[in-house]
Each structure stands twice: as C-alpha cells, then as structure tokens.
Design a protein around this motif. Structure first.
Motif, PDB file in Angstrom:
ATOM      1  N   ASP A 135       0.639  -1.358  -0.033  1.00 28.56           N
ATOM      2  CA  ASP A 135       0.028   0.140  -0.088  1.00 28.56           C
ATOM      3  C   ASP A 135       0.733   1.170   0.055  1.00 28.56           C
ATOM      4  N   GLY A 188       7.849   7.112  -5.678  1.00 25.49           N
ATOM      5  CA  GLY A 188       7.676   8.571  -5.888  1.00 25.49           C
ATOM      6  C   GLY A 188       9.175   9.144  -5.081  1.00 25.49           C
ATOM      7  N   ALA A 189       9.359   8.792  -3.839  1.00 32.78           N
ATOM      8  CA  ALA A 189      10.354   9.192  -3.175  1.00 32.78           C
ATOM      9  C   ALA A 189      11.695   9.098  -3.650  1.00 32.78           C
ATOM     10  N   ARG A 214      -0.541  11.127  -4.057  1.00 35.89           N
ATOM     11  CA  ARG A 214      -1.818  10.097  -4.711  1.00 35.89           C
ATOM     12  C   ARG A 214      -1.963   9.038  -3.648  1.00 35.89           C
ATOM     13  N   ASN A 215      -0.748   8.461  -3.393  1.00 31.42           N
ATOM     14  CA  ASN A 215      -0.463   7.293  -2.335  1.00 31.42           C
ATOM     15  C   ASN A 215      -1.081   7.766  -0.904  1.00 31.42           C
ATOM     16  N   MET A 257       3.102  10.844  -7.501  1.00 30.90           N
ATOM     17  CA  MET A 257       2.936   9.493  -6.896  1.00 30.90           C
ATOM     18  C   MET A 257       2.811   9.613  -5.531  1.00 30.90           C
ATOM     19  N   MET A 258       3.649  10.342  -4.962  1.00 27.99           N
ATOM     20  CA  MET A 258       3.547  10.219  -3.363  1.00 27.99           C
ATOM     21  C   MET A 258       2.458  10.757  -2.765  1.00 27.99           C
ATOM     22  N   LEU A 301       3.586   3.152  -4.102  1.00 31.09           N
ATOM     23  CA  LEU A 301       3.726   4.173  -4.928  1.00 31.09           C
ATOM     24  C   LEU A 301       4.631   5.428  -4.322  1.00 31.09           C
ATOM     25  N   LEU A 302       4.409   5.636  -2.857  1.00 32.17           N
ATOM     26  CA  LEU A 302       4.728   6.596  -1.949  1.00 32.17           C
ATOM     27  C   LEU A 302       6.382   6.296  -2.163  1.00 32.17           C
ATOM     28  N   ILE A 303       6.846   4.959  -2.096  1.00 32.28           N
ATOM     29  CA  ILE A 303       8.209   4.958  -1.907  1.00 32.28           C
ATOM     30  C   ILE A 303       9.159   5.120  -3.282  1.00 32.28           C
TER      31      ILE A 303
END
Lengths: 326, 292
Positions: free
Chosen positions: A282, A289-290, B108-109, B105-106, A285-287
């Motif tokens: 979950d 993107g970072a 959105r997540n 991306m971040m 995407l966060l990772i």
C-alpha cells in the motif's frame, strides 16, 4: 583498448545467469525474469530516449501492440508448427508490426520535441489502448489467450527466464552496437543540439526515425513474449501507464543515455520494490515517488552519473571539460 | 435538434470546469516553463478539502473555495521554492517533469492512505435540483459550477492584466533576466505564480467535487485534461484556458453522445495529437510568446 577483459566478464555473467535457476527458487526466478524483461525494455527505451533525448511517455503502446499482434496472429492464422519454436514467427511478426506502426507514426510525431513529444506519445498510447479495448475485433475488453508451448522438461518460470535473459542480452548487444556506430553518434548529436547537428549535415530526421523504429521493434518483441508469459491478457494488462513510466524511472535511476544505466537502474528499483518492499504494497507508490524525487535532487545523472562524477573528482586532470560536458 | 442543443449545453458546462481546472497549469507552464504533473493532485486535494469541510463542519463547497485556495497557495509556494526550484537548478527543466511526477505519486498514495480508495461525491442541498429551459434540462450544480468558474477566470484575467502583481508575472514570463534587472524578485514571483496556480486548481477541485465523483486516482485524468486544454487553447492566458476548456468539453460531450462514452478519452487525445501536429502553440498562441 583492452577488449578481452570485458568479454571474459560478460561470458562469466552469462554463464552464471544461465546456471542461476538451479539455485534460486521459483519465486526468485520470477523476480529475475521480471528483471530481464524490464531491463530489456529499459534498454530499448534508452536507445530513443537516452541517446537521442526524445523521452517517450507512451512506450507501453508497443508492449500492448506486440502482445495483441502475437495473440491475433496465433489465434487467427493458427500455430506455426508446434513446440517452443512455434513462438518464433508470431513474435517476430509482432515486432515487425510494431516497427511498421512506429515508422508510419514517426514522421508526424517526431516533429515534436521535448515535453510535447513526451505527451503526444502518452496520447498515442491512450488512443491505441482505448481502441483495442473498445473495438470488438481486437477483443481487448474480453481478453485474448496466448498458450505457451513450454517444453515438457522445463517449468514455465525457467523457460521464460531463459527467453527473457536471451532478449536482454540481445537488446544490450544492439544497444552497444548502436552506441559505438555512426548511428549512435548521430543520435547523441541530436540530443545535444538538434539544430546544430542538422546544420552540420547529420540526417537528423532519418536517424530519429531509425531509433524510434528500432526501439519499437525491440519493445514489441518483448511485449509479444510477455503476452506468451502471462497466457491470458486484456487491454489493461499490457497497455499500462505504469509500464511506460517505469521504463523512464529505471533509466533515470541508473543513468539516462548510458549503456549500463538502464540495467543497473532496473536492478536497483526492482530489488527495492519487489524484494525489500514486497510486504508493503500500500505504500509502493509513495516509496517509488520518493526515490524518483531523491534521485533527481541528489544525483541528476543517475547512479552511473554519480559514479563517474566521483571518478572525475578523483583524477582532476580534466575537470573543466568534464563539467562542461555535464 | 434538441439532443444536439442539449449536447452543446452539456459540453459548454463541462468545458467551463475544465477551463478553471486547467488555468493554473497554463499559468505555471507559461511563466515558469514547467509542466507540473502535480497539478491534478492540487485539483483532487481541493475536492477532498471541500469534502472534509462539508462533511465535518457543514461549510458549503463554494465558500470552502476561500480557505482551500489559501492553503493550496501556501503549499504551492513552498513546493516551488523548495523541491521544484532545486530540481531546476540542479538538473534541468525537463527533470522538473520527473520530479513533479514523483511527488504526484507520493501525494496520490498519501491521499489514498488518508481518505481510502473509495469514490467520493459532495452533495450540498442544491445538488438534485435542475432547471428546464424549454426542452433543455440542466442541473443547478452545473450552472453554479460554471458560474463560479467564470467568475474565478475573470478575476484571474483582471489580476494579470490590471495589477502590478500581474504585470510583474507577465514581465517575468517574457524575460526573466530583464525582469530581474528591473528590480523584480523573480524567484519570489515564480513561487507566487506557482502558488496562484495551485490555488486556482484547488478552487476548481472544490467545484468539481459537487459536480463529479472523484478519487485520489483521478488526479492523472485532471493533469492530462489540463495539458490538453493548454495545448488546444494556448499557453499562459485565462482566455486560452477558457477556449481550450470549452472546446475540450464540447469534444467530450459530442463523443459521448454520438460515438460512444467509452471513446471520450481516445477522442480527446486524438484531438490533442492532431493539434500538436498542426498548431503546437494552440488556438490563441502563447501569451508570453516572445520569450520562447
């Protein structure tokens, strides 16, 4: 230049890769297979995006087109012989169809530059994807089957491991050949300054189209094999925005426009997302993107760029020239 | 004939919303030269903000535009002065494309983690009323949305054309160096422009929330819509955004009505690609054309 050392190292890596499935389990064979597939496509993207500087945001169109072409060729024209060798003709034809499509598309779309080209390719991938999904002849909405004739002595993982491994090697060799040829230098000159290159007599238009078509054929071939490897797919299995974007991220992290950058970037990103973070789906995407943001801010040249920058710092012989190049 | 007129009406109303959602993107693209792939996040964040204020405090989404706009202005300003500024100065203008994509991306997540993956809508009391105009029908929310969009677009156009701040923005867009030599603080202005763009996006998000269902994942669609609007209309001016947005709304409505609702995206992108090939600067051209 000493040529034997790279050859020996390359041979060792190839042999080690060939023996690897004997040691690692099916799960890691699958991860490695995904790595070969992604790295091969990243290299193919890099021929256009890295060498000539035309960043395509819609390369997934060739994955989808390759996969659907292969499926329709097999399902409508019947299998070409039997056994694993029957895959060869559909795959090559699929690559050819992608190349043809790219050649037709190339003339208008390569007139655009920079961000406009990137977004236009995104548009092309969306249009083709929607058409495949909604025009019933393509069967994108309900999906198509593409049976793999896996040899009885092998598991499917191992079979596709070797096929994708071979394709990665092929892509890499083509990329090396392109990079060291007149063609490659022409592409680099387009990236650095297209107008000047044109003025100096480089046939920019022709070289751009060649790079676009070559990239499309390679991705199309890999898309067709991917279609075989999943067996059943719909539009959204193969026309995926995240495929297009992942290719760019892989190249970016490794180092855009370098030979090894796409491979290293793919290895790093897949290791992080598939192995380290396989339990945290979950925040995937966060990772990602970072990582993308951190890479751009901390090492704009990617991993390769950062390494060669270190090397340049170490031997201060030509700092000014190197800076100018960077 | 009624169907045709109804389709035109639907298209224009939808187009008004597209225009407002795209104008901030257009401004940032025109002045800073940055394709801001986080733009859709600002839109969706505005919608979530309006939802939050409406559900928790009962504030009407149209009033919520003011606090949302202020918050997003601050966020946009800080975001531009830090991450985007760093990316442009350390790497390149194209790298900002990738950085904004990573941030999107971040975000959105993050939004998915906070608000969940469900589809949301905001339903104020007037959301089920509709007006009839002869044989034509139109929802009150849509009229309200269109009206609010037009008011905000006109306000932005006046700010750009008549105030000192607007002149400074236009000067910065045309010639950053000359603007700096004339005593303008270009970095600050870039931040302010970006903040203004984010605020407009947030305002449009609050309006979109009452007209259409939204999720965190719809940010991609709003970013792409903004890009299409800018390409159709022309970069950098509210008028261009209005023309492009109305055109996009009409394309969307007519495709859905006469060809098939599943092909609207394909039609939009087809027009985008054709427009890029035929007239890349858009119908009204680049408002800050001299500089690029």
């Amino acid at each position: 230049m000493n040529r034997t050392l790279p050859l020996v190292i390359g041979a060792v890596i190839v042999i080690a890769a060939a023996l690897l499935p004997l040691w690692i389990g099916p799960f890691y064979t699958r991860v490695a297979q995904l790595f070969f597939f992604s790295a091969g496509m990243a290299i193919a993207w890099n021929i256009l995006g890295g060498f000539s500087g035309y960043w395509s945001f819609g390369h997934t169109v060739f994955i989808g087109m390759g996969a659907f072409s292969a499926a329709h060729i097999v399902n409508r024209l019947g299998p070409f012989g039997d056994g694993p060798l029957s895959m060869i003709a559909p795959i090559l034809l699929a690559g050819l169809i992608c190349g043809l499509f790219a050649a037709i598309l190339a003339y208008p779309i390569l007139r655009l530059r920079g961000i406009y080209f990137a977004i236009a390719m995104l548009g092309v991938s969306q249009v083709v994807g929607e058409l495949v999904n909604n025009v019933s002849w393509f069967q994108g909405g309900i999906g198509v089957f593409l049976q793999t004739p896996v040899p009885s002595a092998m598991t499917p993982e191992d079979f596709f491991y070797y096929i994708f491994g071979g394709l990665l090697l092929l892509c890499f060799l083509i990329s090396v050949a392109v990079r060291n040829s007149r063609f490659g230098y022409a592409l680099l000159s387009i990236r650095e300054d297209e107008d000047t290159a044109m003025m100096l007599g480089v046939a920019t238009e022709r070289y751009k189209i060649m790079a676009f078509v070559l990239s499309a054929i390679l991705v199309g071939i890999m898309g067709a094999v991917y279609g075989y490897s999943v067996g059943y797919f719909t539009t959204y299995t193969v026309f995926r925005l995240d495929f297009s974007l992942n290719l760019i991220v892989f190249c970016l992290i490794g180092g855009i426009g370098t030979l090894f950058g796409p491979i290293i970037g793919t290895a790093v990103m897949l290791f992080i997302t598939q192995v380290l973070l396989s339990r945290f789906l979950d925040i995937h995407l966060l990772i990602t993107g970072a990582m993308v943001v951190a890479i751009i801010l901390l090492m704009p040249g990617g991993i390769i760029g950062a390494l060669s920058f270190r090397k340049r710092r170490a031997n201060q012989a030509e700092p000014a020239a190197a800076e100018a190049r960077a | 004939m009624t169907l045709f007129l109804q389709t035109v009406l639907n298209g224009l109303v939808l187009g008004g919303i597209y225009s407002l959602a795209a104008v901030g993107f257009s401004l940032v693209f025109g002045v800073l030269g940055i394709v801001n792939l986080t733009h859709g996040i600002f839109v969706v964040a505005g919608a979530y903000g309006a939802l939050f204020l409406f559900a928790r405090m009962g504030i009407d989404p149209l009033l919520a535009i003011i606090p949302i706009g202020l918050v997003l202005f601050a966020v946009g300003y800080v975001y531009q002065r830090t991450i985007i500024q760093w990316a442009v100065s350390r790497a390149s203008l194209v790298a900002s494309l990738v950085v904004t994509f990573g941030v999107a991306m971040m975000a959105r997540n993050g939004l998915q983690l906070v608000f969940g993956p469900d589809v949301h809508t905001i339903t104020p009391t007037y959301s089920f009323m509709s007006l009839t105009l002869g044989p034509l029908r139109i929802d009150v929310v849509r009229i309200v949305a269109l009206g609010a969009s037009l008011v905000l677009l006109v306000a932005l156009a006046l700010v750009l054309a008549r105030t000192h701040f607007g002149r400074a923005i236009r000067a910065t867009a045309q010639q950053p160096l000359a603007a700096e030599l004339s005593g303008l603080n270009v970095r600050n202005l870039h931040g302010l422009t970006f903040g203004l763009g984010a605020a407009m996006a947030g305002a449009s998000g609050a309006i979109i929330g009452i007209v259409q269902p939204f999720t965190a994942a719809s940010e991609v669609a709003w970013t792409l819509n903004a890009f299409i609007v800018v390409v159709l209309g022309g970069i950098g001016s509210p008028a261009g955004a209005l023309v492009g947005g109305l055109l996009l709304g009409l394309i969307n409505a007519f495709t859905a009505q006469y060809i098939g609702p599943s092909l609207t995206q394909a039609a939009m992108f087809l027009v985008l690609v054709l427009m890029l090939l035929v007239r890349p600067s858009g119908l009204l051209g680049n408002a800050f054309g001299e500089s690029r």
